[in-house]
Design a protein around this motif. Structure first.
Motif, PDB file in Angstrom:
ATOM      1  N   GLY A   1       0.816  -1.209   0.000  1.00  0.00           N
ATOM      2  CA  GLY A   1       0.000   0.000   0.000  1.00  0.00           C
ATOM      3  C   GLY A   1       0.850   1.259   0.000  1.00  0.00           C
ATOM      4  O   GLY A   1       0.519   2.246  -0.674  1.00  0.00           O
ATOM      5  N   VAL A   2       1.948   1.221   0.748  1.00  0.00           N
ATOM      6  CA  VAL A   2       2.852   2.380   0.782  1.00  0.00           C
ATOM      7  C   VAL A   2       3.492   2.594  -0.589  1.00  0.00           C
ATOM      8  O   VAL A   2       3.560   3.729  -1.089  1.00  0.00           O
TER       9      VAL A   2
ATOM     10  N   ALA B   1      -7.322   5.888   3.173  1.00  0.00           N
ATOM     11  CA  ALA B   1      -6.618   5.522   4.402  1.00  0.00           C
ATOM     12  C   ALA B   1      -6.484   4.006   4.511  1.00  0.00           C
ATOM     13  O   ALA B   1      -7.465   3.271   4.358  1.00  0.00           O
ATOM     14  N   ILE B   2      -5.274   3.553   4.767  1.00  0.00           N
ATOM     15  CA  ILE B   2      -5.035   2.123   4.946  1.00  0.00           C
ATOM     16  C   ILE B   2      -5.873   1.587   6.096  1.00  0.00           C
ATOM     17  O   ILE B   2      -6.389   0.462   6.045  1.00  0.00           O
TER      18      ILE B   2
ATOM     19  N   VAL C   1      -2.670  -6.409  11.467  1.00  0.00           N
ATOM     20  CA  VAL C   1      -1.260  -6.061  11.317  1.00  0.00           C
ATOM     21  C   VAL C   1      -1.109  -4.823  10.442  1.00  0.00           C
ATOM     22  O   VAL C   1      -0.352  -3.892  10.765  1.00  0.00           O
ATOM     23  N   THR C   2      -1.840  -4.789   9.326  1.00  0.00           N
ATOM     24  CA  THR C   2      -1.740  -3.669   8.386  1.00  0.00           C
ATOM     25  C   THR C   2      -2.167  -2.359   9.038  1.00  0.00           C
ATOM     26  O   THR C   2      -1.513  -1.324   8.878  1.00  0.00           O
ATOM     27  N   VAL C   3      -3.276  -2.391   9.779  1.00  0.00           N
ATOM     28  CA  VAL C   3      -3.782  -1.182  10.439  1.00  0.00           C
ATOM     29  C   VAL C   3      -2.810  -0.705  11.512  1.00  0.00           C
ATOM     30  O   VAL C   3      -2.526   0.497  11.625  1.00  0.00           O
ATOM     31  N   LEU C   4      -2.282  -1.637  12.311  1.00  0.00           N
ATOM     32  CA  LEU C   4      -1.327  -1.255  13.354  1.00  0.00           C
ATOM     33  C   LEU C   4      -0.084  -0.599  12.757  1.00  0.00           C
ATOM     34  O   LEU C   4       0.419   0.400  13.278  1.00  0.00           O
TER      35      LEU C   4
ATOM     36  N   GLY D   1       1.585   7.118  11.255  1.00  0.00           N
ATOM     37  CA  GLY D   1       0.841   8.044  12.104  1.00  0.00           C
ATOM     38  C   GLY D   1      -0.543   8.336  11.547  1.00  0.00           C
ATOM     39  O   GLY D   1      -1.086   9.424  11.760  1.00  0.00           O
ATOM     40  N   GLU D   2      -1.132   7.361  10.862  1.00  0.00           N
ATOM     41  CA  GLU D   2      -2.421   7.568  10.198  1.00  0.00           C
ATOM     42  C   GLU D   2      -3.553   7.667  11.221  1.00  0.00           C
ATOM     43  O   GLU D   2      -3.643   6.857  12.141  1.00  0.00           O
TER      44      GLU D   2
END
Length: 277
Positions: A21-22, A85-86, A242-245, A252-253
């Motif tokens: 995603g990044v 937003a991820i 994991v992705t959200v964390l 810093g999303e």
């Protein structure tokens, strides 16, 4: 063993999806796939060659079908995380966990327990809350949600054939999956005449993405050879945690409070869907 392998798949997918995603925010999603996936294919090719067993005929079609769904889902997932937003896109994609459960009810006669029913309600309600952004004078659907829904449907369609392909063996289905996926991606690259430019400095991340995504597929195939579809697919679907964390800690999303509540409901709902009985 099946549960541990499925959770390991979710960890591998979660880290790989965050990196994907990044990277999709600075280069086309299709280019991320094209540049990263061959590394996973090479790793599996070496493993298959070292083991030296013949290809099981029954697994080819199921692996190819899973690859079509999985590749479409991953492309949509990257596009969604690049656009929005991820923290929002990843949990909505996690609703794919419900599709194998629904499949089990419709085809195998499985029953949905009370906890699973609550999980479905929480996950669906949470996805609606997470999808909506409040703006002055109006409420709108958050960016990337459409792609997240496509990813959810495609990932859900991936679990069923991949489990069917992996009932006897896990390495060959994972290798056949990646062969098909790379072929699909490069076919589209050639049709669109996409030039692989701007990759300098991104190779470490792209290599990691390819290996982690392929590792997740291989671990899920291994889990499928030991456990039930309704269990391993849902545990593997916990990768958005994991992705959200990572999105919160590394990028810093932050999102609106109502969306945060929706994200928690979705993730909690997915956990409840894993309940057996």
């Amino acid at each position: 063993m099946a549960a541990l392998l499925a959770l390991a798949a979710s960890l591998s997918w979660g880290v790989g999806d965050f990196l994907g995603g990044v990277k999709a925010r600075v280069m086309p999603s299709l280019l991320v796939l094209a540049a990263s996936q061959p590394f996973g294919l090479a790793a599996l090719g070496i493993a298959v060659a070292v083991r030296g067993t013949g290809i099981p005929g029954d697994e080819v079609a199921w692996s190819a079908l899973a690859a079509v769904a999985g590749t479409v889902g991953l492309f949509a997932f990257y596009r969604g995380m690049a656009a929005g937003a991820i923290s929002i896109v990843a949990p909505i994609a996690a609703l794919s966990a419900g599709i194998p459960v629904i499949w089990g009810v419709a085809v195998s006669g499985d029953r949905v327990s009370g906890l699973q029913g609550i999980g479905f309600v929480a996950a669906i309600g949470g996805s609606v809350a997470a999808s909506l952004e409040r703006r002055p004078g109006r409420t709108q659907i958050a960016a990337g949600v459409g792609w997240a829904v496509v990813a959810m449907l495609a990932f859900g369609a991936y679990f069923v054939p991949m489990h069917a392909a992996s009932t006897q063996d896990w390495l060959w289905p994972a290798f056949l999956f990646r062969c098909t996926s790379v072929t699909l991606v490069y076919s589209v690259v050639l049709i669109r005449r996409l030039r692989p430019t701007g990759l300098r400095g991104h190779w470490p991340g792209l290599i990691a993405i390819g290996l982690l995504d392929t590792g997740g597929n291989a671990l899920f195939a291994a889990a499928s050879s030991h456990g039930l579809l309704s269990v391993v697919s849902v545990l593997a679907s916990l990768y958005p945690v994991v992705t959200v964390l990572l999105a919160r800690l590394v990028l810093g999303e932050r999102v609106q409070r109502s969306q945060d509540a929706g994200v928690l409901l979705v993730l909690g709902g997915v956990v409840l869907i894993t309940a057996r009985g």
